[in-house]
Structures are given as structure tokens and as C-alpha cells.
Scaffold this active site. Structure first.
Site, PDB file in Angstrom:
ATOM      1  N   TYR A 142     -34.206   8.371  -9.131  1.00  0.00           N
ATOM      2  CA  TYR A 142     -32.925   8.119  -8.800  1.00  0.00           C
ATOM      3  C   TYR A 142     -32.681   8.208  -7.385  1.00  0.00           C
ATOM      4  O   TYR A 142     -32.165   7.266  -6.608  1.00  0.00           O
ATOM      5  CB  TYR A 142     -32.012   9.260  -9.494  1.00  0.00           C
ATOM      6  CG  TYR A 142     -30.542   9.671  -8.764  1.00  0.00           C
ATOM      7  CD1 TYR A 142     -29.427   8.936  -9.086  1.00  0.00           C
ATOM      8  CD2 TYR A 142     -30.620  10.666  -8.075  1.00  0.00           C
ATOM      9  CE1 TYR A 142     -28.201   9.204  -8.253  1.00  0.00           C
ATOM     10  CE2 TYR A 142     -29.112  10.872  -7.257  1.00  0.00           C
ATOM     11  CZ  TYR A 142     -27.916  10.186  -7.707  1.00  0.00           C
ATOM     12  OH  TYR A 142     -27.017  10.583  -6.986  1.00  0.00           O
ATOM     13  N   LYS A 146     -31.624   5.591  -4.177  1.00  0.00           N
ATOM     14  CA  LYS A 146     -30.304   6.148  -3.476  1.00  0.00           C
ATOM     15  C   LYS A 146     -30.903   5.664  -1.941  1.00  0.00           C
ATOM     16  O   LYS A 146     -30.272   5.197  -1.153  1.00  0.00           O
ATOM     17  CB  LYS A 146     -29.840   7.382  -3.686  1.00  0.00           C
ATOM     18  CG  LYS A 146     -29.343   7.646  -4.815  1.00  0.00           C
ATOM     19  CD  LYS A 146     -27.830   6.986  -5.308  1.00  0.00           C
ATOM     20  CE  LYS A 146     -26.902   7.727  -4.304  1.00  0.00           C
ATOM     21  NZ  LYS A 146     -25.492   6.866  -4.664  1.00  0.00           N
TER      22      LYS A 146
HETATM   23  P1  NAD Z   1     -20.211   9.588 -12.351  1.00  0.00           P
HETATM   24  O1  NAD Z   1     -21.171   9.232 -13.438  1.00  0.00           O
HETATM   25  O2  NAD Z   1     -19.168  10.467 -12.742  1.00  0.00           O
HETATM   26  O3  NAD Z   1     -19.608   8.335 -11.973  1.00  0.00           O
HETATM   27  C1  NAD Z   1     -20.286   7.074 -11.784  1.00  0.00           C
HETATM   28  C2  NAD Z   1     -19.331   5.864 -12.164  1.00  0.00           C
HETATM   29  O4  NAD Z   1     -20.305   4.530 -11.901  1.00  0.00           O
HETATM   30  C3  NAD Z   1     -19.173   5.921 -13.856  1.00  0.00           C
HETATM   31  O5  NAD Z   1     -17.750   5.870 -14.193  1.00  0.00           O
HETATM   32  C4  NAD Z   1     -19.849   4.859 -14.425  1.00  0.00           C
HETATM   33  O6  NAD Z   1     -19.332   3.941 -15.458  1.00  0.00           O
HETATM   34  C5  NAD Z   1     -19.836   3.856 -13.048  1.00  0.00           C
HETATM   35  N1  NAD Z   1     -21.084   2.649 -13.492  1.00  0.00           N
HETATM   36  C6  NAD Z   1     -22.296   2.969 -13.400  1.00  0.00           C
HETATM   37  N2  NAD Z   1     -22.876   1.711 -13.431  1.00  0.00           N
HETATM   38  C7  NAD Z   1     -22.126   0.783 -13.074  1.00  0.00           C
HETATM   39  C8  NAD Z   1     -22.206  -0.484 -13.018  1.00  0.00           C
HETATM   40  N3  NAD Z   1     -23.392  -1.209 -13.245  1.00  0.00           N
HETATM   41  N4  NAD Z   1     -21.196  -1.257 -12.651  1.00  0.00           N
HETATM   42  C9  NAD Z   1     -19.957  -0.444 -12.326  1.00  0.00           C
HETATM   43  N5  NAD Z   1     -19.889   0.872 -12.667  1.00  0.00           N
HETATM   44  C10 NAD Z   1     -20.808   1.469 -13.169  1.00  0.00           C
HETATM   45  O7  NAD Z   1     -21.031  10.049 -11.245  1.00  0.00           O
HETATM   46  P2  NAD Z   1     -20.309  10.775 -10.277  1.00  0.00           P
HETATM   47  O8  NAD Z   1     -20.739  12.138 -10.047  1.00  0.00           O
HETATM   48  O9  NAD Z   1     -18.870  10.518  -9.887  1.00  0.00           O
HETATM   49  O10 NAD Z   1     -21.209  10.126  -8.726  1.00  0.00           O
HETATM   50  C11 NAD Z   1     -20.604   9.274  -7.862  1.00  0.00           C
HETATM   51  C12 NAD Z   1     -21.363   8.991  -6.731  1.00  0.00           C
HETATM   52  O11 NAD Z   1     -21.775  10.107  -5.912  1.00  0.00           O
HETATM   53  C13 NAD Z   1     -22.855   8.329  -7.146  1.00  0.00           C
HETATM   54  O12 NAD Z   1     -23.160   7.271  -6.143  1.00  0.00           O
HETATM   55  C14 NAD Z   1     -23.716   9.529  -7.067  1.00  0.00           C
HETATM   56  O13 NAD Z   1     -25.007   8.960  -6.828  1.00  0.00           O
HETATM   57  C15 NAD Z   1     -23.317  10.235  -5.738  1.00  0.00           C
HETATM   58  N6  NAD Z   1     -23.590  11.476  -5.916  1.00  0.00           N
HETATM   59  C16 NAD Z   1     -23.197  12.342  -6.769  1.00  0.00           C
HETATM   60  C17 NAD Z   1     -23.433  13.876  -6.779  1.00  0.00           C
HETATM   61  C18 NAD Z   1     -22.991  14.877  -7.980  1.00  0.00           C
HETATM   62  O14 NAD Z   1     -23.383  16.071  -7.763  1.00  0.00           O
HETATM   63  N7  NAD Z   1     -22.195  14.271  -8.582  1.00  0.00           N
HETATM   64  C19 NAD Z   1     -24.281  14.289  -5.803  1.00  0.00           C
HETATM   65  C20 NAD Z   1     -24.671  13.284  -4.644  1.00  0.00           C
HETATM   66  C21 NAD Z   1     -24.421  12.157  -4.577  1.00  0.00           C
END
Ligand code: NAD
Length: 245
Positions: A142, A146
Site C-alpha cells: 500500500y 502511495k
Molecule cells: P475509505 O476506504 O473509507 O475510502 C476510500 C474510497 O475510495 C471508498 O469509498 C472506495 O469505494 C473508493 N475507491 C476505491 N477504489 C476505487 C476505484 N478504483 N475507483 C473509484 N473509487 C474507489 O478510505 P479513507 O480512510 O477514507 O481513505 C481516504 C484516503 O486517505 C486514501 O487515499 C488513503 O490512502 C488516505 N489515508 C487514509 C488514512 C486513514 O487512516 N484512514 C491515513 C493516511 C492516508
């Protein structure tokens, strides 16, 4: 070509997710018109247009990005997945497709949600600055994708072509409706599986309240201008002090 800076039409890719939905709600409150692009629709809200599609599909993106000047990219496969091909396809090729679609649709700004883990090498970081190098040995696939994703987005920043980009790097996002972090911790504790500590208990970990991430994303979007120093840069976003874990 940067004439429409005041345009408040934006799209949130991954807007059905935990962070995405918080972002959408805040944007609506600030008077933005929001399109959500996601592979699934998880809610309905007045003022939001949903476009269901895969971000690897440029045609589907182009439909959703019509008339949009600002794009937030917050989509990713779940970090816990071990599907390398999926990470590669969505985070790297997909981000490439998103950038192409943005250029073709005349989008002016792209704000990426990256991750603070892109600079994590397995040892504690305190007061880590953005000039830390990318991890040479990322902790998982992952994170590896990223890193590539962030590089792609920042490299695409081109004032001449009229596309400006910036990335925000949160870590361990928590808040209302968090589907992962706190529920998994609580569940693990309930099952009696939290009795072990890796290391001596002084490892540092950072958590970020979801509203702070949203604030950082909107602030960076609104500050992104051809002359602004944030063009093509990444910024850590944290709460305050890291926690001993
Ligand atoms: P989440 O899984 O709740 O949301 C991600 C969304 O992306 C989902 O709704 C999913 O359906 C959508 N998705 C996945 N593949 C897709 C595709 N091929 N086409 C269109 N949509 C797609 O995750 P989150 O926690 O809301 O994370 C959001 C962002 O923040 C991500 O980029 C993640 O890498 C980043 N991030 C999250 C955290 C954390 O702790 N949650 C920490 C650091 C970075």
C-alpha cells in the site's frame, strides 16, 4: 488559463469513503457544488451528484469532471488488502488516468490525500519535516504505491499547462464513522488480544482527527495558485504531539 479561480465546482474521487464523505459535507457547508466519483455510493445528500465508476476508467471520469475546476483525490483500496495488483492498478495506473482526465477536462487543481507513511522507514520520527526522503523500504505494498502515487501527482504540477497540484499526508485518521482504526482497536481489545507490546512501549505513532485532514485539504486547495509556494509540494498533517504506543 487560470481565469476561473473563483469557481466552486469540485469533484471528490473516493467521496463515498470515510474521509471523502467528511470532506464532501464540509465543502457543501462552504458553498461548493460537489460531484462524487466512486466505485460505490454509500449515502445521498442534497447538493451532491454521484457518479459511480472506477477511477481507472478515463471516460467515466471525463463525464464526472465536466465543468469541474478542482479535484480532490481520496480514493484507495483498503490498506489492509494484500492484493498487489489492485494497489498497482488503482494507486499508480489509476492516478495516471485521473491526471490525464483532469488535463483533458480542463481541471485546474488536484489535491491528493497521500499518507505520512511515505517517509516511514521503521524508526520513530518526531517533528518530521517534509524534506525527509521517501522510504527506501516502504512498510507494505500500500505504502509503496502511495509513494509512486504522490510522485506522479506532484510531478504533474505544471503552471504552463494550467494544472496545479499539492498533496496532504495524514496518518491514522480517526473521527465519527471511522470504519477501521478505532473499531478494530476496540474489537481487538474486547477479544483480549491487546496484551502484547511490540518494542518497549515507547514507539511513536501519530493520529489525525478527520476534521483536521479536511481542513488541510480545503486550505491547500484554496491556497493553490500559480504563484503560491505550495505548488507541487507535500505537507504532513497531524494533530499536535505524537502518541506513545
Ligand atoms: P475509505 O476506504 O473509507 O475510502 C476510500 C474510497 O475510495 C471508498 O469509498 C472506495 O469505494 C473508493 N475507491 C476505491 N477504489 C476505487 C476505484 N478504483 N475507483 C473509484 N473509487 C474507489 O478510505 P479513507 O480512510 O477514507 O481513505 C481516504 C484516503 O486517505 C486514501 O487515499 C488513503 O490512502 C488516505 N489515508 C487514509 C488514512 C486513514 O487512516 N484512514 C491515513 C493516511 C492516508
Amino acid at each position: 488559463s487560470f481565469s476561473a479561480w473563483s469557481s466552486k465546482r469540485c469533484a471528490v474521487i473516493g467521496g463515498s469513503g470515510f474521509l471523502g464523505r467528511h470532506l464532501v459535507e464540509k465543502l457543501l457547508g462552504k458553498g461548493y457544488t460537489v460531484s462524487v466519483f466512486d466505485i460505490r455510493q454509500s449515502y445521498e445528500l442534497p447538493g451532491v451528484t454521484f457518479h459511480q465508476g472506477d477511477l481507472c476508467d478515463k471516460q467515466a471520469l471525463l463525464t464526472a469532471l465536466q465543468g469541474v475546476s478542482l479535484v480532490f483525490h481520496c480514493a484507495s483500496p483498503a490498506p489492509a488488502s494484500d492484493d498487489k495488483a489492485l494497489f498497482q492498478r488503482v494507486n499508480i495506473q489509476g492516478t495516471h488516468t485521473v491526471l490525464q482526465a483532469c488535463t483533458e477536462a480542463g481541471v485546474q487543481k488536484v489535491v491528493l490525500t497521500s499518507s505520512a507513511s511515505v517517509v516511514f522507514e521503521g524508526t520513530d520520527i518526531k517533528d518530521g519535516r517534509e524534506d525527509l526522503p521517501y522510504a527506501k523500504k516502504p512498510i507494505d505494498y500500500y505504502t509503496e504505491t502511495k509513494i509512486e502515487q504522490e510522485k506522479l501527482v506532484l510531478k504533474a504540477c505544471d503552471k504552463e499547462k494550467g494544472l496545479l497540484t499539492v498533496a496532504i499526508r495524514p496518518h491514522g485518521i480517526f473521527g465519527p464513522r471511522d470504519p477501521q482504526l478505532v473499531p478494530i482497536l476496540v474489537d481487538t481489545a474486547r477479544r483480549g488480544n491487546m496484551k502484547f507490546i511490540i518494542g518497549d512501549g515507547s514507539n511513536l505513532v501519530d493520529f489525525t482527527f478527520v476534521d483536521n485532514v479536511v481542513h488541510g485539504l480545503i486550505l491547500s486547495a484554496e491556497s493553490l495558485r500559480p504563484e503560491s509556494p505550495i505548488c507541487g509540494k507535500a505537507y504532513h498533517i497531524t494533530n499536535d504531539e505524537p502518541v506513545r504506543f
